[in-house]
Design an enzyme around this catalytic site. Structure first.
Site, PDB file in Angstrom:
ATOM      1  N   GLY A  20       0.815  -1.210   0.000  1.00  0.00           N
ATOM      2  CA  GLY A  20       0.000   0.000   0.000  1.00  0.00           C
ATOM      3  C   GLY A  20       0.846   1.257   0.000  1.00  0.00           C
ATOM      4  O   GLY A  20       0.560   2.229  -0.707  1.00  0.00           O
ATOM      5  N   ARG A  24       7.235   1.900   1.020  1.00  0.00           N
ATOM      6  CA  ARG A  24       7.523   0.479   1.236  1.00  0.00           C
ATOM      7  C   ARG A  24       7.843  -0.186  -0.095  1.00  0.00           C
ATOM      8  O   ARG A  24       8.665  -1.106  -0.159  1.00  0.00           O
ATOM      9  CB  ARG A  24       6.352  -0.229   1.919  1.00  0.00           C
ATOM     10  N   ARG A  43       1.453  11.197  -8.860  1.00  0.00           N
ATOM     11  CA  ARG A  43       0.805  11.423  -7.564  1.00  0.00           C
ATOM     12  C   ARG A  43       1.622  10.872  -6.396  1.00  0.00           C
ATOM     13  O   ARG A  43       1.084  10.597  -5.317  1.00  0.00           O
ATOM     14  CB  ARG A  43      -0.611  10.834  -7.539  1.00  0.00           C
ATOM     15  N   ARG A  87      -0.500  -8.846  -3.142  1.00  0.00           N
ATOM     16  CA  ARG A  87      -0.468  -7.780  -2.144  1.00  0.00           C
ATOM     17  C   ARG A  87       0.506  -8.165  -1.038  1.00  0.00           C
ATOM     18  O   ARG A  87       0.453  -9.282  -0.503  1.00  0.00           O
ATOM     19  CB  ARG A  87      -1.859  -7.543  -1.560  1.00  0.00           C
ATOM     20  N   SER A  90       0.633  -4.897   5.684  1.00  0.00           N
ATOM     21  CA  SER A  90       0.433  -5.155   7.108  1.00  0.00           C
ATOM     22  C   SER A  90      -1.038  -5.440   7.374  1.00  0.00           C
ATOM     23  O   SER A  90      -1.916  -5.125   6.561  1.00  0.00           O
ATOM     24  CB  SER A  90       0.895  -3.954   7.932  1.00  0.00           C
ATOM     25  N   ASP A 204      -0.043  -5.211  14.213  1.00  0.00           N
ATOM     26  CA  ASP A 204      -0.705  -4.824  15.460  1.00  0.00           C
ATOM     27  C   ASP A 204      -1.789  -5.854  15.743  1.00  0.00           C
ATOM     28  O   ASP A 204      -2.080  -6.705  14.902  1.00  0.00           O
ATOM     29  CB  ASP A 204      -1.300  -3.411  15.356  1.00  0.00           C
ATOM     30  N   ARG A 217       9.007  -1.948  11.628  1.00  0.00           N
ATOM     31  CA  ARG A 217       8.093  -2.545  10.659  1.00  0.00           C
ATOM     32  C   ARG A 217       8.804  -3.045   9.411  1.00  0.00           C
ATOM     33  O   ARG A 217       8.591  -4.169   8.975  1.00  0.00           O
ATOM     34  CB  ARG A 217       6.988  -1.554  10.285  1.00  0.00           C
TER      35      ARG A 217
END
Length: 234
Positions: A20, A24, A43, A87, A90, A204, A217
């Site tokens: 996402g 990353r 963008r 995908r 997290s 989480d 992370r």
């Protein structure tokens, strides 16, 4: 080129990993791919193409939520001919036996609504992963000794949910974790006869309140990326 992806035809690989977060995507490309080149920055949604073990791979940020992912996946499929879309992201753990840093390989992805709901209308469509990718990802995770859970996840269309009753039912029905994109990815892949999978790291936990600090992370997401790459080319 498309409205949201500035790459020329031929610059996007048939295998695309979809985090996402665009940063990353940058980290994963620079860490795991060779001969990396930037192919999209429209963008600020960064995309990179390089090679992994001799195979061409694109890692393209998809944004947060199903509407954003739907834009990129539609363009990747219709204009650039992407065949395998995985995908990497997290998720929040929902079951007591799922711990922080564990990996979830999503067999199915339940949701209340998605951008495809308008097409499916009254049908409660059941989005699921491609079996060949799922099987290969599980084998890769087992070979690495990664603590992995395989099963259903929930793709929420909101981040700040206020439905504890819904969370309770998700837990009751065995949902392993919650994220915001996989259900639409699986639906689009089915519609266009492409392969899709979601490999997720638990960052989480909804029940315990535990969460990975931001500086940990990226270091914890490496196994997830390796599993995805190995599954794509198994």
């Amino acid at each position: 080129m498309t409205v949201h992806i500035g790459a020329e035809k031929g610059e996007i690989a048939e295998t695309v990993l979809l985090p996402g977060d665009p940063y990353r995507a940058k980290w994963a490309a620079e860490t795991f791919l060779k001969d990396v080149r930037l192919v999209n920055e429209v963008r600020g949604m960064l995309g990179f193409t390089g090679t992994w073990n001799g195979h061409s791979v694109t890692i393209q940020g998809s944004g947060m939520g199903m509407p954003s992912l739907s834009i990129y996946v539609n363009e990747l499929i219709s204009t650039y001919g992407a065949q395998t879309l995985i995908r990497i992201g997290s998720c929040g753990g929902m079951q007591p036996h799922v711990d922080i840093r564990d990996v979830i390989i999503a067999m199915t992805a339940s949701t209340i609504t998605s951008p495809s709901s308008g097409i499916l209308r009254e049908i409660n469509y059941a989005p699921c992963a491609d079996w060949s990718l799922l099987r290969a990802a599980v084998a890769a995770a087992e070979a690495k000794g990664t603590t992995t859970h395989v099963g259903g996840i929930y793709s929420s269309d909101v981040f700040y949910a206020e439905r504890p009753d819904l969370d309770e039912q998700m837990v009751r029905h065995g949902i392993l974790g919650v994220e915001m994109e996989a259900a639409e990815l699986y639906t689009l892949a089915a519609r266009h006869n492409r392969r899709a999978l979601a490999v997720l790291t638990v960052s989480d936990h909804l029940q315990t309140g535990e969460a990975l600090p931001s500086d940990q992370r990226e270091r914890s997401f490496g196994e997830m990326v390796e599993i995805a790459l190995e599954a794509a080319f198994a």
